[in-house]
Design a protein around this motif. Sequence first.
Motif, PDB file in Angstrom:
ATOM      1  N   VAL A  10       6.374  -2.012  10.334  1.00  0.00           N
ATOM      2  CA  VAL A  10       5.211  -1.514  10.002  1.00  0.00           C
ATOM      3  C   VAL A  10       5.056  -1.878   8.602  1.00  0.00           C
ATOM      4  O   VAL A  10       6.120  -2.477   7.899  1.00  0.00           O
ATOM      5  CB  VAL A  10       5.111   0.087  10.037  1.00  0.00           C
ATOM      6  CG1 VAL A  10       5.148   0.746  11.352  1.00  0.00           C
ATOM      7  CG2 VAL A  10       6.412   0.669   9.206  1.00  0.00           C
ATOM      8  N   PRO A  11       3.842  -1.963   7.817  1.00  0.00           N
ATOM      9  CA  PRO A  11       3.944  -2.277   6.504  1.00  0.00           C
ATOM     10  C   PRO A  11       4.762  -1.387   5.539  1.00  0.00           C
ATOM     11  O   PRO A  11       4.684  -0.550   5.825  1.00  0.00           O
ATOM     12  CB  PRO A  11       2.263  -2.141   6.216  1.00  0.00           C
ATOM     13  CG  PRO A  11       1.603  -2.348   7.728  1.00  0.00           C
ATOM     14  CD  PRO A  11       2.631  -1.834   8.503  1.00  0.00           C
ATOM     15  N   GLY A  12       5.137  -2.034   4.304  1.00  0.00           N
ATOM     16  CA  GLY A  12       5.900  -1.301   3.404  1.00  0.00           C
ATOM     17  C   GLY A  12       5.146  -0.090   3.014  1.00  0.00           C
ATOM     18  O   GLY A  12       3.767   0.111   3.048  1.00  0.00           O
ATOM     19  N   ARG A  13       5.775   0.870   2.279  1.00  0.00           N
ATOM     20  CA  ARG A  13       5.390   2.018   1.787  1.00  0.00           C
ATOM     21  C   ARG A  13       4.122   1.648   0.942  1.00  0.00           C
ATOM     22  O   ARG A  13       3.071   2.335   0.613  1.00  0.00           O
ATOM     23  CB  ARG A  13       6.304   2.962   1.093  1.00  0.00           C
ATOM     24  CG  ARG A  13       5.886   4.079   0.166  1.00  0.00           C
ATOM     25  CD  ARG A  13       5.233   5.026   1.082  1.00  0.00           C
ATOM     26  NE  ARG A  13       5.327   5.046   2.584  1.00  0.00           N
ATOM     27  CZ  ARG A  13       4.648   5.476   3.356  1.00  0.00           C
ATOM     28  NH1 ARG A  13       3.421   5.546   3.304  1.00  0.00           N
ATOM     29  NH2 ARG A  13       5.141   5.483   4.547  1.00  0.00           N
ATOM     30  N   VAL A  14       4.310   0.988  -0.249  1.00  0.00           N
ATOM     31  CA  VAL A  14       3.275   0.595  -1.144  1.00  0.00           C
ATOM     32  C   VAL A  14       2.004   0.061  -0.458  1.00  0.00           C
ATOM     33  O   VAL A  14       0.905   0.471  -0.725  1.00  0.00           O
ATOM     34  CB  VAL A  14       3.660  -0.486  -2.107  1.00  0.00           C
ATOM     35  CG1 VAL A  14       2.624  -1.063  -3.200  1.00  0.00           C
ATOM     36  CG2 VAL A  14       4.756  -0.082  -3.073  1.00  0.00           C
ATOM     37  N   GLN A  15       2.224  -0.837   0.698  1.00  0.00           N
ATOM     38  CA  GLN A  15       1.052  -1.360   1.385  1.00  0.00           C
ATOM     39  C   GLN A  15       0.244  -0.397   1.939  1.00  0.00           C
ATOM     40  O   GLN A  15      -0.824  -0.092   2.213  1.00  0.00           O
ATOM     41  CB  GLN A  15       1.667  -2.372   2.163  1.00  0.00           C
ATOM     42  CG  GLN A  15       1.835  -3.711   1.744  1.00  0.00           C
ATOM     43  CD  GLN A  15       2.226  -4.790   2.763  1.00  0.00           C
ATOM     44  OE1 GLN A  15       3.143  -4.496   3.493  1.00  0.00           O
ATOM     45  NE2 GLN A  15       1.479  -6.037   2.692  1.00  0.00           N
TER      46      GLN A  15
END
Length: 488
Positions: free
Chosen positions: A279-284
């Motif tokens: 899954v995309p990273g936390r910031v994204q």
Amino acid sequence: MFPEDPISPEAAVDRFLTSLKTPARILVAISGGSDSTGLLLLLSEAQKAAPNLSISLCAATIDHALRPESADEARQVAALCASLGIPHRTMVWQNAKPKTGIMAAAREARYGLLAEAAEAFEANLIVTGHTADDQRETLRMRGMRAEQISTGIADAVLFDRRFWILRPLLFSTRTDIRAFLSARGVSWIDDPSNEDMKYERVRTRRQLSAEADAERDMRGAGQERLALASEGAEWLDRYFRLHGGLLGQVMPDGLKQDRAVLDYALGRLAAVFGGQPFVPGRVQMERLLAFAVGGKPGRMTVGRVVFDLRRDGLYLARESRGILPLVLRPGEAGVWDGRFAVRNGSVASIAIEAAATHSPSFLCLSQESSVSKSLGTEDSLSLHMESFTARTRGGWIPVTSTGMREHHFGHLPKAAWKRAIASAPALSAEGAYLASESVRSVDLAPYFALFDRFLTRFDFTFADRLSAVFSRVPYAEPPLRSIDGKTI
């Protein structure tokens, strides 16, 4: 499977066997180290003590061929298995070894070879000797890379949609396992790579002190993830639509739901539509969530997926950049763009590329009439138009893009649908699109890079519901009659 404290290896194996659906043929992955040797001996003793368990054992050793001693160590393991009356085979990693990322490549090869061994033995599940020590190290390593609490090593993982891999000793310590072996006079092999400081896990093991909080964090994160998966599956039912197998749509009310559920579901949809194994990273994700719930129409790209926010909801499609071709010789299989599994049953090599919207191409679009509306699909296909039925899984058929776009998807935003069509697979051979007879010999099916290779039980409910949305066969159910003491 979240005990409050570490449990003895004997109790762990008894608990595991009690939870297992029987009859069962269990493949034990054994390297010769203390953890896997202990697991084999524990299962062997339990089987002999209770022959009415209706289980049988077999074993496999993966020789990664990375050290000169590995072949001899595999022979020692084979001798141990013979002394216990357990069928055994050694599987050798024959492929060229990468110069970087050797641990990840070895892990991938290991599980692939274990699956081959399970098929050969006609086993219906695989067990590995991961312990509480491995769990603690994993939690520490993942905690250094991410802010959110990790679920760590899962106690049950479905590999390649085929075999469940279970870890009966995940809440037992290595010290207790070695004490069990020593009491029986059984030795084990110490792999020198376990002391090599060039590996992150070894460095973490050296630095790590005993931390009771690690297990508590993992228990909480695991239960939270299970709950989110269940709520995410319900969210899919109510608020998600799939158009042509290529374009996703989140209905406006779906963007008003609980933030944690939306985070979970959108993150996994991003991975699926983007063909990514993570899954995309936390910031994204924070950027994506702010955009999705902000209500202002527009577009943004996250994880190779274009998110198009409109008055009638949020549309998802693979962005057109970075879609590389895949060439398959006759009989070969592969995964294209992390989104489609392809098997070439034709007599010629084929290329799978992203479709061009300005020319006819044979695309892979979902036969949505075969899926219940409650699973998120609205559009239906009538098959009388210019199309060719291929030997495909899950109701997917190749069709001409122009006919599909004009006759069945006119209600969708043109830009969003055009983007989705551009990301579809087009089949060709020697520069020409395949004729209908050749198309029929190609297997195409949606592929979820996030779930189809390794699917933890934490995400099983969501992944299985998503599989139904894409007209795929259900994932194999865990071979367990109970989990966490609850009947399933």
